[in-house]
Design a protein around this motif. Structure first.
Motif, short mmCIF file in Angstrom:
data_model
loop_
_atom_site.label_atom_id
_atom_site.label_comp_id
_atom_site.label_asym_id
_atom_site.label_seq_id
_atom_site.Cartn_x
_atom_site.Cartn_y
_atom_site.Cartn_z
N CYS A 1 79.03 -14.69 66.07
CA CYS A 1 78.68 -14.91 67.33
C CYS A 1 79.42 -16.29 67.61
O CYS A 1 79.98 -16.84 66.78
CB CYS A 1 77.35 -15.18 67.85
N LYS A 2 79.30 -16.89 68.74
CA LYS A 2 79.65 -17.93 69.25
C LYS A 2 79.30 -19.15 68.57
O LYS A 2 79.85 -20.07 68.27
CB LYS A 2 79.81 -18.16 70.89
N GLN A 3 77.81 -19.05 68.44
CA GLN A 3 77.26 -20.47 67.98
C GLN A 3 76.68 -19.78 66.44
O GLN A 3 75.34 -19.37 66.54
CB GLN A 3 76.01 -20.82 68.65
N VAL A 4 77.39 -19.96 65.35
CA VAL A 4 76.98 -19.37 64.22
C VAL A 4 76.07 -20.55 63.38
O VAL A 4 76.32 -21.75 63.34
CB VAL A 4 78.19 -19.26 63.32
N GLY A 5 74.95 -20.14 62.94
CA GLY A 5 74.24 -21.29 62.16
C GLY A 5 72.82 -20.74 62.17
O GLY A 5 72.30 -19.65 62.52
N VAL B 1 58.89 -9.46 58.55
CA VAL B 1 59.14 -10.85 58.92
C VAL B 1 58.37 -11.15 60.12
O VAL B 1 58.19 -10.18 61.15
CB VAL B 1 60.31 -11.41 58.93
N THR B 2 57.80 -12.34 60.25
CA THR B 2 56.91 -12.63 61.39
C THR B 2 57.53 -13.87 61.96
O THR B 2 57.75 -14.72 61.14
CB THR B 2 55.48 -12.71 61.29
N TYR B 3 57.75 -14.13 63.42
CA TYR B 3 58.53 -15.19 64.08
C TYR B 3 57.39 -16.31 63.53
O TYR B 3 56.25 -16.03 63.93
CB TYR B 3 58.55 -14.85 65.35
N GLN B 4 58.09 -17.32 63.29
CA GLN B 4 57.41 -18.83 63.36
C GLN B 4 57.99 -19.78 64.19
O GLN B 4 56.97 -20.43 64.83
CB GLN B 4 57.64 -19.37 61.97
N GLY B 5 59.01 -19.63 64.74
CA GLY B 5 59.69 -20.66 65.65
C GLY B 5 61.09 -20.94 65.78
O GLY B 5 61.69 -20.56 64.76
N HIS B 6 61.61 -21.38 66.98
CA HIS B 6 63.09 -21.86 66.94
C HIS B 6 63.20 -23.22 66.48
O HIS B 6 62.04 -24.01 66.66
CB HIS B 6 63.40 -21.91 68.35
N LEU B 7 64.32 -23.53 65.80
CA LEU B 7 64.42 -25.03 65.52
C LEU B 7 64.89 -25.84 66.81
O LEU B 7 65.12 -25.10 67.77
CB LEU B 7 65.62 -24.87 64.67
N LYS B 8 64.47 -26.96 66.70
CA LYS B 8 64.95 -27.92 67.81
C LYS B 8 66.41 -27.67 68.35
O LYS B 8 66.51 -27.77 69.52
CB LYS B 8 64.34 -29.23 67.81
N LYS B 9 67.34 -27.59 67.12
CA LYS B 9 68.62 -27.36 67.50
C LYS B 9 69.21 -26.61 66.62
O LYS B 9 68.61 -26.41 65.52
CB LYS B 9 69.42 -28.62 67.83
N LEU B 10 70.23 -25.87 66.88
CA LEU B 10 70.74 -24.87 65.87
C LEU B 10 71.59 -25.81 64.93
O LEU B 10 72.01 -27.03 65.17
CB LEU B 10 71.94 -24.18 66.71
N VAL B 11 71.38 -25.39 63.49
CA VAL B 11 72.18 -26.17 62.66
C VAL B 11 73.44 -25.28 62.05
O VAL B 11 73.25 -24.17 61.46
CB VAL B 11 71.29 -26.34 61.17
N GLU C 1 73.27 -26.24 46.82
CA GLU C 1 73.18 -24.78 46.36
C GLU C 1 73.53 -23.65 47.11
O GLU C 1 73.75 -22.86 46.62
CB GLU C 1 71.79 -25.00 45.52
N ILE C 2 73.22 -23.88 48.46
CA ILE C 2 73.11 -22.60 49.05
C ILE C 2 74.72 -22.10 49.18
O ILE C 2 75.66 -22.69 49.40
CB ILE C 2 72.67 -23.14 50.68
N ALA C 3 74.48 -20.80 48.97
CA ALA C 3 75.90 -19.96 48.92
C ALA C 3 76.68 -20.05 50.23
O ALA C 3 78.09 -19.75 49.98
CB ALA C 3 75.38 -18.46 48.62
N LEU C 4 76.17 -20.48 51.29
CA LEU C 4 77.03 -20.31 52.56
C LEU C 4 77.98 -21.52 52.27
O LEU C 4 79.17 -21.32 52.92
CB LEU C 4 76.00 -21.11 53.68
N LYS C 5 77.81 -22.59 51.67
CA LYS C 5 78.79 -23.40 51.39
C LYS C 5 79.81 -23.12 50.59
O LYS C 5 80.99 -23.60 50.44
CB LYS C 5 78.23 -24.92 50.59
N ILE D 1 68.22 -28.85 55.64
CA ILE D 1 68.72 -28.07 56.92
C ILE D 1 67.39 -28.10 58.18
O ILE D 1 67.89 -28.37 59.23
CB ILE D 1 68.95 -26.80 56.62
N ILE D 2 66.08 -28.42 57.68
CA ILE D 2 65.18 -28.81 58.49
C ILE D 2 65.29 -29.96 59.17
O ILE D 2 65.26 -30.24 60.31
CB ILE D 2 63.69 -28.32 57.93
#
Length: 152
Positions: free
Chosen positions: A57-61, A102-112, A125-129, A147-148
């Motif tokens: 998508c346009k805003q990946v994260g 899974v159950t929704y807990q919340g949106h982050l204040k901003k996309l990372v 360590e995260i495989a994304l890197k 990330i948080i």
């Protein structure tokens, strides 16, 4: 408790869709990679936290957080002829794929963003890197915390 990253394409299913789902809960279905399946089957447990990551998508994260509320069981879509996730080799006696709930807990204040994750030297360590493309992957406590922090 363990930490995970669950990828989804928001055109198909977004964090907002999870937030608006009945009881803000859904099956995490359609995982069709054996390594991601094994993480769900063997590692993901009730109470674990999952970062919801929008991809393709346009805003990946990372956009939000969910809690695992039910451990792995056979993915019903693998038996459904009308489903995009139907698998002719799967049987009720030998299912090939699993879901968790899974159950929704919340949106982050901003996309990372992926770019920001890759640029952060404290995330190690995260495989994304490393170019990891799995739809379900573990996240170390250190990487989770970093990330948080980035989302604040």
């Amino acid at each position: 408790m363990a930490y995970w990253l669950f990828k989804t394409e928001p055109d198909a299913f977004s964090l907002d869709d999870l937030k608006n789902a009945p009881k803000q809960t859904t099956l995490w279905e359609g995982v069709r990679n054996y390594q991601a399946r094994n993480f769900m089957r063997d590692g993901v447990k009730i109470g674990d936290l999952a970062m919801i990551y929008h991809s393709s998508c346009k805003q990946v994260g990372v956009v939000g957080i969910a809690t695992v509320t039910k451990e792995a069981y056979p993915d019903p879509t693998q038996f459904d002829l009308s489903s995009d996730y139907y698998d002719a080799k799967a049987t009720s006696k030998k299912p090939r794929w699993v879901v968790v709930e899974v159950t929704y807990q919340g949106h982050l204040k901003k996309l990372v963003s992926l770019k920001d994750i890759k640029a952060n030297n404290n995330i190690t360590e995260i495989a994304l890197k490393k170019g990891g493309r799995l739809s379900v992957m573990p996240v170390s406590e250190n990487d989770w915390d970093e990330i948080i922090k980035m989302a604040k």
